[in-house]
Design an enzyme around this catalytic site. Sequence first.
Site, mmCIF file in Angstrom:
data_model
loop_
_atom_site.group_PDB
_atom_site.id
_atom_site.type_symbol
_atom_site.label_atom_id
_atom_site.label_comp_id
_atom_site.label_asym_id
_atom_site.label_seq_id
_atom_site.Cartn_x
_atom_site.Cartn_y
_atom_site.Cartn_z
ATOM 1 N N GLY A 1 32.593 49.030 40.289
ATOM 2 C CA GLY A 1 33.096 48.066 39.319
ATOM 3 C C GLY A 1 34.233 47.181 39.787
ATOM 4 O O GLY A 1 34.570 46.200 39.112
ATOM 5 N N ASP A 2 34.860 47.510 40.928
ATOM 6 C CA ASP A 2 35.952 46.666 41.430
ATOM 7 C C ASP A 2 35.992 46.736 42.959
ATOM 8 O O ASP A 2 37.049 46.930 43.558
ATOM 9 C CB ASP A 2 37.290 47.092 40.841
ATOM 10 C CG ASP A 2 38.406 46.079 41.114
ATOM 11 O OD1 ASP A 2 38.090 44.876 41.247
ATOM 12 O OD2 ASP A 2 39.581 46.484 41.200
ATOM 13 N N LEU A 3 34.844 46.567 43.571
ATOM 14 C CA LEU A 3 34.734 46.705 45.022
ATOM 15 C C LEU A 3 35.173 45.415 45.706
ATOM 16 O O LEU A 3 34.631 44.346 45.440
ATOM 17 C CB LEU A 3 33.285 47.035 45.394
ATOM 18 C CG LEU A 3 33.052 47.541 46.820
ATOM 19 C CD1 LEU A 3 33.683 48.918 47.015
ATOM 20 C CD2 LEU A 3 31.559 47.593 47.118
ATOM 21 N N ASN B 1 40.027 47.532 48.445
ATOM 22 C CA ASN B 1 39.647 48.804 47.818
ATOM 23 C C ASN B 1 38.680 49.598 48.696
ATOM 24 O O ASN B 1 37.985 50.491 48.213
ATOM 25 C CB ASN B 1 39.022 48.572 46.443
ATOM 26 C CG ASN B 1 40.080 48.469 45.358
ATOM 27 O OD1 ASN B 1 41.258 48.723 45.606
ATOM 28 N ND2 ASN B 1 39.677 48.104 44.156
#
Length: 283
Positions: free
Chosen positions: A168-170, A174
């Site tokens: 969801g937040d790649l 990260n």
Amino acid sequence: MANVDPFLLRRWRLSDPVLIADTHSSHVWRARTNRGETVILKRLKPEGLAERSGFEFLRWRDGQGTVRLLEATNDCALLEDAGALTLARVFGAARDIEATSVILSLLPELHSAMSRPAPRGMMPFANHAKALFALEERGGEHREICRWAADDARSLLAQTRDVRPLHGDLHHDNILFNGKDRWRAIDPHGLIGDPVYDVANVFGNPLGAGALIVSPERIRRLARDFGIHFGCPPGKVLRFAAVHAMLSVAWSLERADAEGAQQNIKERLAFAGLVRRMLSDGL
């Protein structure tokens, strides 16, 4: 400086906490266990409590493509220390093609099937995108491109058939390297939806503004490479990327006085506008 709750230090037998990140959504410390090992302690702020599903995602993956979750409470997580070498630091903007290859090699592991059932409580993509839909309703300066992105988000939702848990937040900051032979993802939001969305943020974070982020050549290359990986048209990858860009605009507008918010709005609007034109022209 944010202090660690002494109860957590006692509960998990930690010492020597050092604050390493203070973001909009969380505080992060590196600490030491009673065995002398370093670990990461993450505490969500009230603004970040929606990321609790990210803890469940990590628990479910159990180190498969991600950092391993060791312990967790309602708003705190104890994580293995995966180091400090991010994909952005290792390759930088000048070696973007190599960085993309790393992401492509990580995706099969990150999206691989698990023997245990998927966790409940993952945030549906429709809920994740609610700030975009709210911005569409408000109208205002960016209403036209916002309406386009919101319509596309609804269309993508209606067409989704492959639904699975997502990071969801790649993005490049990260993804960490252990210094030897392994890349792993950190800080998931824990969503459920189309896996193509998991590469939407790769287009614009953290490579910055200017020629790179709005380069049609780079955009086409990423769309082609990710489309091949997912077995979908490049246009679908770009549609998710543009939707995410406008969702990022909506988030930044919600806290417009925050550091970097106005720059992010400018960058993401430029990216979304370019993608819209590229899609209209058939790439």
